[in-house]
Scaffold this active site. Structure first.
Site, mmCIF file in Angstrom:
data_model
loop_
_atom_site.group_PDB
_atom_site.id
_atom_site.type_symbol
_atom_site.label_atom_id
_atom_site.label_comp_id
_atom_site.label_asym_id
_atom_site.label_seq_id
_atom_site.Cartn_x
_atom_site.Cartn_y
_atom_site.Cartn_z
ATOM 1 N N GLY A 16 -15.038 -3.672 28.612
ATOM 2 C CA GLY A 16 -16.272 -2.884 28.477
ATOM 3 C C GLY A 16 -16.067 -1.440 28.888
ATOM 4 N N ALA A 19 -14.052 1.951 24.665
ATOM 5 C CA ALA A 19 -13.627 1.237 23.452
ATOM 6 C C ALA A 19 -14.491 -0.001 23.231
ATOM 7 C CB ALA A 19 -12.158 0.845 23.553
ATOM 8 N N LYS A 82 -19.209 21.458 21.658
ATOM 9 C CA LYS A 82 -17.802 21.876 21.649
ATOM 10 C C LYS A 82 -17.450 22.400 20.259
ATOM 11 C CE LYS A 82 -13.158 19.942 22.089
ATOM 12 N NZ LYS A 82 -12.374 18.714 22.128
ATOM 13 N N LEU A 337 -7.195 1.844 24.461
ATOM 14 C CA LEU A 337 -5.905 2.016 25.134
ATOM 15 C C LEU A 337 -4.978 0.823 24.913
ATOM 16 C CD1 LEU A 337 -7.315 3.549 28.441
ATOM 17 C CD2 LEU A 337 -6.251 4.770 26.533
#
Ligand code: FAD
Length: 503
Positions: A16, A19, A82, A337
């Site tokens: 959790g 991702a 951004k 990851l």
């Protein structure tokens, strides 16, 4: 509900972090109404990696597809806008350029604008490419407003992303997913149960003995790769030979000064340092290679460089740059990851998660997981990772820095043929290799090439059809159009105050 026994009905997400919750939100919003059950298992005791603040413009389309209101999300995640990333000291110490989310000038007679700039340079007119980019000039002046809807307006020539607290983003997506029927299961997975005939994952077992079965599993367990690596034994392509940084130290500090609409990445003696301004704080991190600097020295360098009082102690993270050999194996896809890690120099972590989820939904399998779908998924993810890798690597090799052993190593590193080809083509003719799959298109490559002093020898000969005086006039007019448009934009901090915080 129209299902046959080959249809997937139960998906289990393990993990959790950002991702896990991005995957959960996309699956519940896109497929939940079709009767798909989604369960997410996470362990508060293990926690998340707890970093990831800068994003790419693609995330806006992810949120839009989910129907998330931008201003609400920005308030919830303490976000700023951004327009790009400022790179300091990369080509050489003292350099600064912005990689913008947008174009440089406008194509003329179907020839990309930078070829005209190159031709003008040969004629002795040396205006920097930046002057023709609306997002670069807007960022430099601390301006922001959303792109204009009319594609003929110069104010439409850019995109934007967010700088936000990814932990708050995950919390927001958790509420979003639970409201759409997701089942969240707290607990630590201690065992993965593999079917002895098919090699597929049947279920995972929690610490309390509970078994959670599924037709398909998404491994969002972070660097651990609990399912894809530990249970299914899929290997990892280690790219440390290309991108040697293997650690990061991070810390947040008070925000000082005006609210900047861009992230900063400053090259340091043994790596580089990020600065990401959020509404309420600035995120900082030093990404470095442990062969060239100690952890203590990296932490001291980071803390000495903070722009304001520290809000947190330095936190250390270790990683190995690379990609999972196969992001999809059997009935399991690795997202986040667990599928691979590329340093956050160009803010690609969340982008690669989005790519993984989007491709998975597009290639959504039946229970037996057709090998053709799986192979196509792996092919696309390989290309996505490799193109990001090459783009990151360009920043390290397009340099003349020789002031530290780290830079001497990077400057002389072996590079993959795929990048060598791109660089050779640009150096000789100013042409950028274009492609469909991949985060970074022509303007991004141009920003780094020019920003790090790779000057093309040639330019598109079609530009010679334009008389010299017309060329000079066109370039001057483009620069002044950009300049005038930036003058009409709002101050970034004011824009957030009026359109995000008060809406
Ligand atoms: P994690 O956050 O580690 O989550 C793993 C989850 O799995 C957790 O919930 C954990 O509890 C759970 N879990 C693990 N084991 C078990 C178990 N046995 N049982 C149950 N649950 C388990 N990306 C960007 O886009 N922009 C950035 O600016 C950026 N900066 C970064 C800086 C650094 C230094 C690093 C390392 C990464 C950065 N990233 C960035 C990448 C980004 O942080 C990650 O892509 C993102 O946070 C996703 O992480 P994750 O969810 O895969 O893993």
């Amino acid at each position: 509900m129209n299902t046959d026994n080959r249809d997937i009905q139960n998906i289990v997400i393990v993990g959790g972090g950002t991702a896990g919750w991005m995957t959960a939100a996309a699956l519940t919003a896109t497929l939940g109404k079709g009767g798909l059950n989604v369960t997410l298992i996470e362990s508060e005791a293990i926690g998340t990696v707890g970093v990831g603040e800068a994003t790419l413009p693609h995330i806006r389309f992810f949120n839009q597809k989910l129907g998330i209101d931008e201003a609400t999300l920005m308030r919830e995640t303490k976000a700023t806008y951004k327009l790009g990333i400022e790179f300091k000291d990369w080509g050489k110490i003292g350099d600064s350029y912005i990689h913008p989310f947008g174009d440089f000038g406008f194509d003329i007679n179907r020839v990309p604008f930078h070829h005209y700039v190159s031709r003008a340079a040969k004629l002795g007119q040396n205006t920097h490419l930046d002057s023709y980019s609306l997002p670069v000039m807007a960022a430099r002046h601390g301006k922001f407003q959303p792109p204009h809807p009319d594609p003929n307006n110069v104010l439409s020539t850019f995109g934007y992303a967010y700088q936000f607290d990814a932990g708050l983003y995950a919390q927001y997506l958790r509420k979003f997913s639970e409201a759409r029927g997701l089942t969240r299961q707290e607990g630590r997975v201690v065992q993965t149960n593999i079917n002895s005939e098919t090699g597929f994952i049947d279920s995972v077992t929690l610490e309390n003995g509970q078994d959670i079965a599924g037709d398909f599993f998404i491994d969002c367990s972070g660097f651990r790769g609990l399912l894809i690596k530990d249970a299914l034994g899929v290997g990892y392509r280690d790219w440390t030979n290309y991108l040697p940084c293997n650690r990061a130290v991070t810390a947040a500090c008070e925000h000082i000064g005006p609210s900047l609409p861009y992230t900063t990445a400053t090259a340091k003696a043994s790596g580089w340092q990020w600065r990401i301004p959020l509404q309420h704080r600035t995120g900082n991190g030093y990404v470095y290679c442990s062969d060239f600097i100690s952890d203590d020295e990296a932490a001291n360098t980071l803390m000495a460089d903070l722009e304001g009082p520290a809000r947190t102690d330095p936190k250390m993270l270790r990683f190995t740059t690379g990609q999972r050999d196969k992001c999809w194996e059997k009935n399991c896809v690795a997202v986040g990851l667990s599928g691979g890690f590329l340093e956050p120099l160009e803010s690609t972590g969340l982008y690669l998660i989005q790519e993984a989820i989007t491709n998975f939904i597009e290639l959504f399998p039946t229970k037996d997981c057709d090998a053709v779908d799986r192979d196509e998924y792996n092919r696309i993810m390989d290309i996505s990772f490799e193109r990001v890798r090459d783009f990151l690597l360009l920043h390290y090799v397009a340099t003349t820095r020789d002031d530290s052993p780290f830079w001497n190593h990077c400057r002389t590193m072996e590079i993959p043929d795929s990048l060598q080809y791109k660089m050779d083509l640009f150096r000789s003719s100013g042409r950028v290799v274009t492609y469909e799959i991949g985060a970074f298109k022509d303007p991004s490559w141009l920003a780094v090439y020019y920003g790090q002093n790779i000057v093309p020898q040639g330019y598109n000969p079609l530009t010679d059809l334009m008389p010299d005086t017309v060329l000079a006039g066109q370039l001057a007019q483009t620069a002044s159009t950009v300049d005038n448009a930036v003058g009409t934009m709002q101050n970034h901090g004011d824009y957030i105050k009026h359109h995000v915080l008060r809406s």
